[in-house]
Design an enzyme around this catalytic site. Structure first.
Site, PDB file in Angstrom:
ATOM      1  N   ASP A  14       0.746  -1.331  -0.064  1.00 14.02           N
ATOM      2  CA  ASP A  14       0.015  -0.140  -0.036  1.00 14.02           C
ATOM      3  C   ASP A  14       0.662   1.416   0.082  1.00 14.02           C
ATOM      4  O   ASP A  14       0.341   2.303   0.826  1.00 14.02           O
ATOM      5  CB  ASP A  14      -1.054  -0.120   1.352  1.00 14.02           C
ATOM      6  N   LYS A  76      -7.104  -4.638  -2.797  1.00 14.98           N
ATOM      7  CA  LYS A  76      -7.608  -5.348  -1.536  1.00 14.98           C
ATOM      8  C   LYS A  76      -8.709  -4.319  -0.880  1.00 14.98           C
ATOM      9  O   LYS A  76      -8.319  -3.087  -1.069  1.00 14.98           O
ATOM     10  CB  LYS A  76      -6.626  -5.796  -0.668  1.00 14.98           C
ATOM     11  N   CYS A 108      -2.013  -1.903   7.799  1.00 17.44           N
ATOM     12  CA  CYS A 108      -2.000  -3.145   6.830  1.00 17.44           C
ATOM     13  C   CYS A 108      -0.716  -3.597   6.815  1.00 17.44           C
ATOM     14  O   CYS A 108      -0.882  -4.965   6.888  1.00 17.44           O
ATOM     15  CB  CYS A 108      -2.014  -2.317   5.403  1.00 17.44           C
TER      16      CYS A 108
END
Length: 180
Positions: A14, A76, A108
């Site tokens: 991410d 996701k 995350c």
């Protein structure tokens, strides 16, 4: 427990366009991640990227997305990259070791690490290649991951373990191009 090039995957979590500017020392984190991606390619380690709700947070920042096949990018909604099992269907997702970079360390990255450990994977978190908006959140997450069984490492530790030995053409090339 050594990191093996033949058994590991580099997982970049991410590092996205709209989140990236808020990350403390984000430029350095991205630079360290890009360095590891380049070394991974040299030694034949698969690289996987995740993107948390890319419609809202944007794509992975361009320098980290370059040269990455679309099949290696996982969109996701779970905070954990391992939350729905899709990660394990991607090229490199079948390997037993994961070297982790990305953000945010306390969200995350942490949840991904905990889920990978719960599935009996060996997990190595690259300290200078993970980031959060606040230093205290990063520090707490690293401590929690270590306590849960993840190994906290530096990028050079990863590179040298992937190479395994000096004197090879691979070692000479990586030393010349990446080790300073």
């Amino acid at each position: 427990m050594r990191i093996k090039a033949t058994e590991s995957t580099l997982l970049v979590v991410d590092i996205q366009e709209r989140l990236f500017p808020a990350i403390l020392d984000g430029a350095a984190m991205a630079e360290h991640t890009a360095w590891l991606q380049q070394v991974a390619r040299q030694v034949g380690v698969p690289v996987l990227l995740t993107e948390q709700y890319s419609k809202g947070l944007g794509l992975t920042v361009a320098p980290l997305r370059e040269g990455v096949d679309e099949a290696a990018i996982l969109e996701k909604l779970h905070f954990s990259a391992a939350g729905d099992g899709e990660l394990f269907k991607r090229p490199g997702g079948e390997r037993r070791q994961f070297v982790i970079c990305g953000c945010e360390t306390h969200v995350c990255v942490l949840q991904t690490v905990l889920d990978l450990l719960a599935r009996d994977h060996e997990v190595f978190v690259v300290e200078e290649a993970v980031g959060s908006r606040r230093a205290s959140d990063k520090a707490l997450a690293l401590a929690r991951m270590r306590q849960a069984g993840a190994v906290i490492v530096s990028r050079e530790m990863v590179a040298f373990e992937w190479m395994e030995r000096a004197g090879t053409e691979l070692f000479k090339r990586i030393s010349r191009e990446f080790i300073r």
